[in-house]
Design an enzyme around this catalytic site. Structure first.
Site, PDB file in Angstrom:
ATOM      1  CD  GLU A  62      -4.492   3.711  12.599  1.00 12.27           C
ATOM      2  OE1 GLU A  62      -3.427   2.997  12.491  1.00 12.27           O
ATOM      3  OE2 GLU A  62      -4.636   3.634  11.232  1.00 12.27           O
ATOM      4  CB  CYS A 118       7.823   8.570 -11.541  1.00 11.70           C
ATOM      5  SG  CYS A 118       7.055  10.069 -11.598  1.00 11.70           S
ATOM      6  CD  GLU A 141      -2.498  -3.870   9.170  1.00 15.89           C
ATOM      7  OE1 GLU A 141      -3.309  -3.785   8.517  1.00 15.89           O
ATOM      8  OE2 GLU A 141      -1.477  -2.677   9.350  1.00 15.89           O
ATOM      9  CE  LYS A 142      -2.149 -14.951   8.951  1.00 19.47           C
ATOM     10  NZ  LYS A 142      -1.274 -14.620   8.002  1.00 19.47           N
ATOM     11  CG  PHE A 143      -1.176 -13.495  13.940  1.00 14.56           C
ATOM     12  CD1 PHE A 143      -2.600 -14.378  14.394  1.00 14.56           C
ATOM     13  CD2 PHE A 143      -0.048 -14.064  13.407  1.00 14.56           C
ATOM     14  CE1 PHE A 143      -2.218 -15.307  13.716  1.00 14.56           C
ATOM     15  CE2 PHE A 143      -0.364 -15.373  12.427  1.00 14.56           C
ATOM     16  CZ  PHE A 143      -1.362 -16.213  12.948  1.00 14.56           C
ATOM     17  NE  ARG A 198       0.199  -0.657   5.331  1.00 14.95           N
ATOM     18  CZ  ARG A 198      -0.339  -0.429   6.298  1.00 14.95           C
ATOM     19  NH1 ARG A 198      -1.661  -0.175   6.595  1.00 14.95           N
ATOM     20  NH2 ARG A 198       0.231  -0.442   7.289  1.00 14.95           N
ATOM     21  CD  GLU A 235      -0.254   4.720  10.030  1.00  9.87           C
ATOM     22  OE1 GLU A 235       0.741   4.427   8.876  1.00  9.87           O
ATOM     23  OE2 GLU A 235      -0.370   5.254  10.871  1.00  9.87           O
TER      24      GLU A 235
HETATM   25  C1  GLA Z   1      -0.698   2.002  10.453  1.00 10.19           C
HETATM   26  C2  GLA Z   1      -1.942   2.032   9.734  1.00 10.19           C
HETATM   27  C3  GLA Z   1      -2.852   0.827   9.997  1.00 10.19           C
HETATM   28  C4  GLA Z   1      -2.616  -0.335  10.711  1.00 10.19           C
HETATM   29  C5  GLA Z   1      -1.571  -0.077  11.709  1.00 10.19           C
HETATM   30  C6  GLA Z   1      -0.990  -1.177  12.476  1.00 10.19           C
HETATM   31  O1  GLA Z   1      -0.595   2.822  11.685  1.00 10.19           O
HETATM   32  O2  GLA Z   1      -2.328   3.128   8.793  1.00 10.19           O
HETATM   33  O3  GLA Z   1      -3.908   1.233   8.512  1.00 10.19           O
HETATM   34  O4  GLA Z   1      -1.400  -0.631   9.953  1.00 10.19           O
HETATM   35  O5  GLA Z   1      -0.842   0.787  11.691  1.00 10.19           O
HETATM   36  O6  GLA Z   1      -0.303  -0.853  13.921  1.00 10.19           O
HETATM   37 ZN    ZN Z   2       5.652  10.262  -9.294  1.00  6.27          ZN
END
Ligand code: GLA
Ligand code: ZN
Length: 682
Positions: A312, A163, A360-362, A117, A156
């Site tokens: 978060e 590029c 991120e399953k855990f 991502r 974030e």
């Molecule tokens: C970041 C991201 C979230 C997630 C958390 C996990 O803060 O914004 O999507 O991946 O980390 O701690």
């Molecule tokens: Zn670029």
């Protein structure tokens, strides 16, 4: 006078409680259960759709928002709200396949493949058009939806792209800034190593396979990356402003993340939010609590005291720390309320429900794979929810500190780029946090500001390692001290200008008159080496004995300043280690060496007496206890927090309070259990 902000969105007058919610990963049967659990967890807000683009637009131009309609409706029916995301943080595979330009190019000029991502070009017209279109669909569709509370832009924001489009945009940015190559060559000192540019197209961003040694270029590239991120963000924001002018916009930030100067994002946002992931129970929780408090205060300061959102945090353990240590009983409530104490009007989590697959399953979540509410973590979350429901009174309140600590992103970039007087991290951020701790321990509220902010409301401004001085800053510091302010500087101050060019004619450059010193040389000590600082017996701050100095010792001359302490040893024994200069109505101090905590504790202890600095609570705080005030100018709420595992007791004297969490009166001795919290109202 009442000094209270409106709630983040007047639709909801409570503190917000909830988490990142990914119904797009789950079948519809689970959604109804999520709503049931949401109520049991005393949650009122879900952050929806953060990485849902491939569900929202499964193929190019084919939009499917029906599932989101259902989620929004279900939230509204259950008295919940949505912090609705724009999905630009991750994109569908079809887009990368058809338009490779949306993918990011690394500093080594290789283009990334589709994956992960946050992997997008900041400039690509295609990506900007696609984000604008999907954002328009969302804004049009939900403009009047009762559940829509806040817009969550992307996720974030971070990173840079090399590029052709981004490099072209960088050159255009430089042309606008400098006007001529002559001006650019001068500002960057390019005669060094034969770097004089004769054509704009010769300029490339810093890269490990190319240029890294032109510090002015490094700085401008970081500034450009921030500006280009803001530009990308504004493109995302436009349709939201058009269709939903009353819905506040935020993006989740990452504390002191070095990649972006958050002060440049802040004016474009309606509310600040950030993601907090401290490593509790690893080293020293008390020390860590002060470090986290510093970042909370920074987030509150980014919009001049306006309450922020803890977007978060983790209800138990993350999956990316070296060890996924569980939060010990009590810590979840304590760390959540700490955010509120420092000005957050929300407690939100990553994540609501643990995903079943992928990376991120855990990662900790409110709802675990077991799927029901009978877990320790779920019950901890519900307990926090019940506590937050008792704190409506703090919504919109803030704190107006007497003290500001200056932490500046561009200064951090320049300090860390410098080769000398130490290799690697020069400890700038650590210094700021070290000064901060001296106030935190005493329960003295602090704002964290950058060098562009107004100083006049503070009694004391502390600027550790103010290495860079941008135009106008020294003049504002002069005016502040002239008018009666107290200013504290340290070693390595006033060394470079905004282009990272050294000040000529004697450090600390334009701050030389106000500080009344000349810094001739700086001594960097080897690890383990120390010197000593010996206070002058007549110093008015009450410093006595001897303090240890490490790492950096500025060799300063007192010009108009008075010497308050001297070095103990080495060839500079007897020379000034602490000075104060009376300037106009105020005073400017210089701490010449990096000293142990005890020095700052005593130094600021003396200053807080002299200046009568406001404390959150009029009481002696035992080690590890933090007191933090929120107020609307008339009604005060004091958060009393114990970051130790053992019980502690605070003497409240004659003052009578009610603990809003229990409804019980508290006076005399307040007893706090290990990790205990009280929220005291008079
Ligand atoms: C970041 C991201 C979230 C997630 C958390 C996990 O803060 O914004 O999507 O991946 O980390 O701690
Ligand atoms: Zn670029």
């Amino acid at each position: 006078m009442i000094d209270r902000y409106a709630p983040i969105n007047p639709k909801c007058t409570h503190l917000l409680h909830g988490g990142d919610y990914n119904p797009d990963q789950w079948p519809a049967e689970v959604w109804a259960e999520d709503m049931r659990l949401m109520k049991l967890a005393h949650c009122n807000t879900m952050s929806v759709g953060i990485f849902a683009w491939s569900r929202l637009e499964p193929s190019e131009g084919q939009f499917d928002l029906c599932w989101l309609d259902q989620i929004m409706d279900m939230l509204a029916e259950n008295d919940g709200y949505a912090v609705l995301a724009t999905p630009s943080g991750a994109r569908p595979p079809w887009m990368a396949a058809k338009y490779p330009e949306v993918l990011r190019v690394r500093p080594d000029r290789g283009r990334n493949l589709f994956g992960r991502r946050h992997n997008h070009c900041l400039t690509s017209p295609v990506y900007r058009e696609k984000t604008r279109l999907i954002n328009t669909k969302l804004a049009e569709r939900y403009r009047d939806h009762p559940a829509l509370l806040v817009w969550h832009l992307s996720n974030e924001y971070s990173g840079e792209c090399h590029c052709d489009l981004c490099r072209g945009a960088f050159r255009a940015w430089l042309r606008r800034k400098y006007g001529s190559l002559e001006a650019l060559n001068g500002a960057w000192w390019t005669a060094f190593w034969s770097h004089t540019y004769s054509d704009w197209d010769q300029i490339d961003p810093p890269s490990p396979i190319g240029e890294t040694s032109v510090h002015g270029l490094n700085l401008d590239w970081k500034r450009f990356t921030t500006d280009q991120t803001v530009d990308f963000m504004l493109n995302e924001v436009a349709p939201l402003r058009e269709f939903t002018p009353d819905v506040p916009v935020t993006t989740n930030m990452m504390g002191t993340f070095p990649g972006l100067n958050y002060w440049k994002l802040a004016p474009h946002l309606d509310v600040i939010s950030w993601d907090s992931y401290p490593t509790w129970h690893r080293d020293d929780d008390v020390r860590l609590a002060a470090d986290v408090a510093f970042v909370h205060d920074l987030n509150r300061s980014l919009k001049g005291g306006k309450p922020f959102m803890l977007m978060e945090s983790v209800p138990s353990a993350t999956n990316w720390m070296p060890s996924a240590k569980l939060k010990r009983p009590g810590m979840h409530a304590l760390s959540s309320l700490q955010a509120v104490a420092h000005g957050s009007d929300t407690v939100q989590y990553f994540q609501w429900r643990k995903s079943r697959g992928s990376a991120e399953k855990f990662h900790g979540a409110v709802v675990d794979h077991v799927g029901h509410e009978r877990t320790r973590v779920f019950q901890d979350v519900a307990d926090v929810g019940r506590k937050l429901e008792k704190l409506d009174a703090v919504v919109g309140t803030t704190v107006r500190p007497d003290v500001a600590i200056l932490y500046d992103w561009e200064n951090a970039w320049a300090v860390n780029d410098a080769q000398g007087p130490r290799r690697g991290d020069k400890g700038y951020l650590d210094d700021c946090k070290q000064h901060y701790r001296a106030f935190w321990r005493r329960g003295i509220p602090v704002d964290i500001i950058d060098m562009e902010q107004e100083l006049s409301s503070y009694k004391l401004v502390v600027a550790p390692m103010l290495y860079m001085l941008r135009p106008g800053v020294a003049e504002r510091i002069d005016a502040y001290v002239q008018a009666g302010g107290t200013f504290v500087a340290t070693y390595w101050t006033g060394i470079v200008d905004e282009n990272d060019l050294c000040t000529l004619g004697g450090f600390p450059g334009p701050l030389r008159p106000v500080l009344g010193i000349w810094a001739e040389e700086i001594d960097a000590l080897y690890e383990g080496d120390t010197n000593g600082v010996l206070p002058n017996p007549t110093n008015a701050l009450g410093l006595s004995g001897e303090y240890e100095a490490r790492e950096l010792c500025d060799l300063i001359h007192a010009e108009s300043a008075q010497v308050l302490a001297t070095y103990k040893a080495d060839f500079y024994a007897g020379r000034p280690a602490l000075t104060v200069n009376a300037f106009g109505e105020g005073n400017a101090y210089c701490i010449a060496s990096r000293n142990e905590d005890r020095f700052l504790h005593d130094f600021y202890g003396g200053l807080s007496e002299t200046l009568g600095l406001r404390r959150s609570l009029d009481a002696e705080l035992p080690e590890g206890i933090s007191a933090q005030l929120r107020s609307d100018g008339e009604h005060e709420t004091i958060f009393l927090m114990n970051f130790r595992t053992s019980r502690a007791c605070v003497d409240l004297g004659d003052a009578a309070f009610t603990d809003l969490l229990t409804g019980s009166p508290v006076n005399g001795e307040a007893q706090l259990e290990g990790y205990g919290v009280m929220v005291l109202a008079r």
